[in-house]
Design an enzyme around this catalytic site. Structure first.
Site, PDB file in Angstrom:
ATOM      1  CG  ASP A 114      -7.472  21.723 -34.939  1.00 14.50           C
ATOM      2  OD1 ASP A 114      -6.608  21.056 -34.846  1.00 14.50           O
ATOM      3  OD2 ASP A 114      -8.204  21.959 -34.030  1.00 14.50           O
TER       4      ASP A 114
ATOM      5  CG  ASN B 256       1.826  17.788 -31.690  1.00 14.63           C
ATOM      6  OD1 ASN B 256       2.897  18.468 -31.618  1.00 14.63           O
ATOM      7  ND2 ASN B 256       0.806  18.523 -31.528  1.00 14.63           N
TER       8      ASN B 256
ATOM      9  CG  HIS C  66      -3.261  14.783 -36.220  1.00 15.79           C
ATOM     10  ND1 HIS C  66      -3.684  13.710 -35.336  1.00 15.79           N
ATOM     11  CD2 HIS C  66      -3.148  15.903 -35.590  1.00 15.79           C
ATOM     12  CE1 HIS C  66      -3.273  13.980 -34.123  1.00 15.79           C
ATOM     13  NE2 HIS C  66      -2.973  15.370 -34.216  1.00 15.79           N
TER      14      HIS C  66
HETATM   15  P1  AMP Z   1      -2.751  16.677 -31.468  1.00 20.91           P
HETATM   16  O1  AMP Z   1      -2.954  17.516 -30.068  1.00 20.91           O
HETATM   17  O2  AMP Z   1      -1.636  17.023 -32.106  1.00 20.91           O
HETATM   18  O3  AMP Z   1      -3.048  15.233 -31.065  1.00 20.91           O
HETATM   19  O4  AMP Z   1      -3.895  17.384 -32.238  1.00 20.91           O
HETATM   20  C1  AMP Z   1      -5.358  17.131 -32.258  1.00 20.91           C
HETATM   21  C2  AMP Z   1      -6.077  18.247 -33.103  1.00 20.91           C
HETATM   22  O5  AMP Z   1      -7.466  17.680 -33.195  1.00 20.91           O
HETATM   23  C3  AMP Z   1      -6.471  19.355 -32.149  1.00 20.91           C
HETATM   24  O6  AMP Z   1      -5.786  20.506 -32.668  1.00 20.91           O
HETATM   25  C4  AMP Z   1      -8.124  19.252 -31.975  1.00 20.91           C
HETATM   26  O7  AMP Z   1      -8.452  20.809 -32.066  1.00 20.91           O
HETATM   27  C5  AMP Z   1      -7.997  18.473 -33.162  1.00 20.91           C
HETATM   28  N1  AMP Z   1      -9.454  18.148 -33.124  1.00 20.91           N
HETATM   29  C6  AMP Z   1     -10.149  17.280 -32.278  1.00 20.91           C
HETATM   30  N2  AMP Z   1     -11.495  16.725 -32.731  1.00 20.91           N
HETATM   31  C7  AMP Z   1     -11.879  17.248 -33.750  1.00 20.91           C
HETATM   32  C8  AMP Z   1     -12.625  17.072 -34.704  1.00 20.91           C
HETATM   33  N3  AMP Z   1     -13.847  16.682 -34.369  1.00 20.91           N
HETATM   34  N4  AMP Z   1     -12.465  18.018 -35.723  1.00 20.91           N
HETATM   35  C9  AMP Z   1     -11.687  18.664 -36.024  1.00 20.91           C
HETATM   36  N5  AMP Z   1     -10.360  18.887 -35.309  1.00 20.91           N
HETATM   37  C10 AMP Z   1     -10.413  18.110 -33.996  1.00 20.91           C
END
Ligand code: AMP
Ligand code: ZN
Length: 113
Positions: free
Chosen positions: A29, A86, A99
């Site tokens: 992440d 989520n 994810h």
């Molecule tokens: P959610 O809030 O469950 O949709 O989680 C989305 C997650 O994706 C968050 O923890 C972000 O930090 C992560 N995220 C967003 N963009 C990227 C990226 N380019 N590479 C890795 N993680 C990411």
């Protein structure tokens, strides 16, 4: 529509990949909420858990098996970890490609925020 996790799965956007097979990929992440914070995704675009189809059952099971492998590789399997998925606004979903969050390396609170 552009999906950042589809782009990561296609290697068009860089990420720190920890595991990959033909159907799934696990990467760090970008904004970790724990010492270990890994995202496990299917390569297939599925926007939320609500869009799951019967034919996705095996694919979803695969995400848990990958989380299991990565938790062991990261050395957090025995002490414990949390898997989070989520769905939609109130749960805080920000990326609409499903994810599984693998979180560990520190004590977790319950109930979650
Ligand atoms: P959610 O809030 O469950 O949709 O989680 C989305 C997650 O994706 C968050 O923890 C972000 O930090 C992560 N995220 C967003 N963009 C990227 C990226 N380019 N590479 C890795 N993680 C990411
Ligand atoms: Zn996608």
């Amino acid at each position: 529509m552009e999906c950042i996790f589809c782009r990561i799965a296609e290697k068009k956007l860089p990420s720190k990949i920890l595991f990959e097979d033909e159907r799934s990929i696990a990467f760090e992440d970008i904004n970790p909420q724990a010492p270990v914070h890994v995202l496990v995704i299917p390569k297939k675009h599925i926007s939320t858990v609500l869009e799951l189809k019967k034919e996705d059952r095996e694919l979803i099971g695969q995400l848990f098996l990958v989380a299991n492998i990565v938790a062991k590789e990261k050395g957090i399997a025995e002490r414990g970890f949390r898997l989070v998925l989520n769905c939609n606004r109130e749960a805080g979903q920000t990326v609409f490609h499903i994810h599984l969050h693998l979180l560990g390396g520190r004590p977790m609170q319950w109930p979650p925020g």
